[in-house]
Scaffold this motif. Structure first.
Motif, short mmCIF file in Angstrom:
data_model
loop_
_atom_site.label_atom_id
_atom_site.label_comp_id
_atom_site.label_asym_id
_atom_site.label_seq_id
_atom_site.Cartn_x
_atom_site.Cartn_y
_atom_site.Cartn_z
N ASP A 51 -18.02 10.62 6.56
CA ASP A 51 -17.70 11.85 7.26
C ASP A 51 -16.21 12.18 7.23
OD1 ASP A 51 -20.36 12.29 7.88
OD2 ASP A 51 -20.23 11.31 9.83
N VAL A 52 -15.45 11.49 6.40
CA VAL A 52 -14.01 11.77 6.25
C VAL A 52 -13.86 12.83 5.16
CG1 VAL A 52 -11.78 10.83 5.52
CG2 VAL A 52 -13.27 9.52 7.05
N ASN A 53 -13.24 13.95 5.50
CA ASN A 53 -13.08 15.02 4.51
C ASN A 53 -11.67 15.11 3.93
OD1 ASN A 53 -11.67 16.37 6.62
ND2 ASN A 53 -13.59 17.22 7.35
N TYR A 54 -10.75 14.30 4.44
CA TYR A 54 -9.39 14.29 3.91
C TYR A 54 -8.70 13.00 4.31
CZ TYR A 54 -4.47 15.35 3.19
OH TYR A 54 -3.17 15.29 2.78
N MET A 55 -7.93 12.43 3.36
CA MET A 55 -7.11 11.26 3.68
C MET A 55 -5.87 11.30 2.80
SD MET A 55 -8.01 7.21 3.88
CE MET A 55 -8.53 7.02 2.20
N ASP A 56 -4.72 11.00 3.42
CA ASP A 56 -3.49 10.94 2.65
C ASP A 56 -3.00 9.49 2.57
OD1 ASP A 56 -2.26 10.36 5.08
OD2 ASP A 56 -1.24 12.30 5.24
N SER A 57 -1.78 9.32 2.08
CA SER A 57 -1.25 7.97 1.88
C SER A 57 -1.09 7.20 3.19
CB SER A 57 0.08 8.03 1.14
OG SER A 57 1.03 8.77 1.89
N THR A 58 -0.93 7.91 4.29
CA THR A 58 -0.82 7.23 5.59
C THR A 58 -2.13 6.51 5.90
OG1 THR A 58 0.53 9.12 6.29
CG2 THR A 58 -0.09 7.55 7.97
N GLY A 59 -3.23 7.14 5.60
CA GLY A 59 -4.54 6.51 5.78
C GLY A 59 -4.71 5.30 4.89
N LEU A 60 -4.27 5.41 3.65
CA LEU A 60 -4.32 4.26 2.75
C LEU A 60 -3.54 3.09 3.34
CD1 LEU A 60 -3.82 5.84 -0.80
CD2 LEU A 60 -5.89 4.81 0.13
N GLY A 61 -2.39 3.38 3.91
CA GLY A 61 -1.57 2.34 4.52
C GLY A 61 -2.28 1.62 5.66
N VAL A 62 -3.03 2.38 6.46
CA VAL A 62 -3.80 1.76 7.55
C VAL A 62 -4.82 0.80 6.97
CG1 VAL A 62 -5.48 2.18 9.39
CG2 VAL A 62 -3.47 3.66 9.17
N PHE A 63 -5.54 1.24 5.94
CA PHE A 63 -6.58 0.38 5.38
C PHE A 63 -6.00 -0.84 4.67
CE2 PHE A 63 -9.08 4.39 5.67
CZ PHE A 63 -9.92 3.94 6.68
N VAL A 64 -4.84 -0.71 4.06
CA VAL A 64 -4.18 -1.87 3.45
C VAL A 64 -3.83 -2.89 4.54
CG1 VAL A 64 -2.08 -2.67 2.29
CG2 VAL A 64 -3.31 -0.67 1.42
N GLY A 65 -3.27 -2.43 5.64
CA GLY A 65 -2.93 -3.35 6.74
C GLY A 65 -4.14 -4.02 7.35
N VAL A 66 -5.20 -3.26 7.55
CA VAL A 66 -6.45 -3.81 8.10
C VAL A 66 -7.01 -4.85 7.13
CG1 VAL A 66 -8.85 -3.24 8.64
CG2 VAL A 66 -7.02 -1.81 9.52
N PHE A 67 -7.04 -4.51 5.85
CA PHE A 67 -7.53 -5.42 4.82
C PHE A 67 -6.75 -6.74 4.82
CE2 PHE A 67 -7.00 -6.91 0.40
CZ PHE A 67 -8.31 -7.23 0.09
N LYS A 68 -5.42 -6.65 4.86
CA LYS A 68 -4.58 -7.85 4.85
C LYS A 68 -4.83 -8.73 6.08
CE LYS A 68 -0.69 -6.32 2.05
NZ LYS A 68 0.75 -6.06 2.04
N ASN A 69 -4.92 -8.10 7.25
CA ASN A 69 -5.17 -8.87 8.48
C ASN A 69 -6.51 -9.58 8.43
OD1 ASN A 69 -2.74 -8.11 9.57
ND2 ASN A 69 -3.61 -6.99 11.29
N ILE A 70 -7.53 -8.88 8.00
CA ILE A 70 -8.86 -9.48 7.94
C ILE A 70 -8.88 -10.63 6.94
CG2 ILE A 70 -11.24 -9.06 7.18
CD1 ILE A 70 -11.07 -6.35 8.57
N ARG A 71 -8.30 -10.43 5.78
CA ARG A 71 -8.28 -11.49 4.77
C ARG A 71 -7.49 -12.70 5.25
NH1 ARG A 71 -10.39 -10.00 -0.34
NH2 ARG A 71 -10.01 -12.19 -0.79
N SER A 72 -6.39 -12.47 5.97
CA SER A 72 -5.59 -13.60 6.45
C SER A 72 -6.33 -14.39 7.53
CB SER A 72 -4.23 -13.12 6.97
OG SER A 72 -4.39 -12.39 8.16
N ASN A 73 -7.37 -13.79 8.12
CA ASN A 73 -8.18 -14.47 9.12
C ASN A 73 -9.56 -14.84 8.56
OD1 ASN A 73 -6.43 -14.52 11.46
ND2 ASN A 73 -6.64 -12.30 11.47
N ASN A 74 -9.63 -14.99 7.23
CA ASN A 74 -10.85 -15.44 6.54
C ASN A 74 -12.05 -14.51 6.76
OD1 ASN A 74 -9.59 -17.86 5.55
ND2 ASN A 74 -9.70 -18.59 7.65
#
Length: 109
Positions: A51-74
């Motif tokens: 249901d997301v109709n638009y995302m810019d680089s700020t959104g990408l940055g959020v997902f990169v940070g979330v991804f890194k945190n989750i991976r660092s916690n296995n």
């Protein structure tokens, strides 16, 4: 510019449904909602962006940070429901090569 964020948490499974626009104005709210959920050990986070109709680089940055945190916690991280436009955004930035944007994790949305 609005965003909706619906979170369902069961044990170590976190399901998130995001709708609207993810940009410089809404990304801080998304970050504030998601980051505390990434601190748990071995969490599986599935984020539905259908249901997301638009995302810019700020959104990408959020997902990169979330991804890194989750991976660092296995944990495991997956994005689902990407439109062709969003999928292309992840592909041209190279994030599609490191993030799971296609396969299915058991359980979930």
């Amino acid at each position: 510019m609005n965003i909706s964020i619906d979170v369902k948490e069961t044990n170590r499974l976190v399901e998130v449904k995001v709708g609207g626009e993810i940009d410089a104005y809404t990304a801080p709210r998304l970050r504030e909602t998601l980051f505390p959920l990434t601190e748990k050990e071995s969490v599986t986070m599935i984020i539905d962006l259908s249901d997301v109709n638009y995302m810019d680089s700020t959104g990408l940055g959020v997902f990169v940070g979330v991804f890194k945190n989750i991976r660092s916690n296995n944990g495991q991280f997956q994005l689902r429901g990407l439109s062709d436009r969003l999928k292309r955004l992840f592909e041209i930035t190279g994030l599609a090569d490191i993030m799971d944007i296609n396969s299915q994790i058991e359980g979930g949305i």
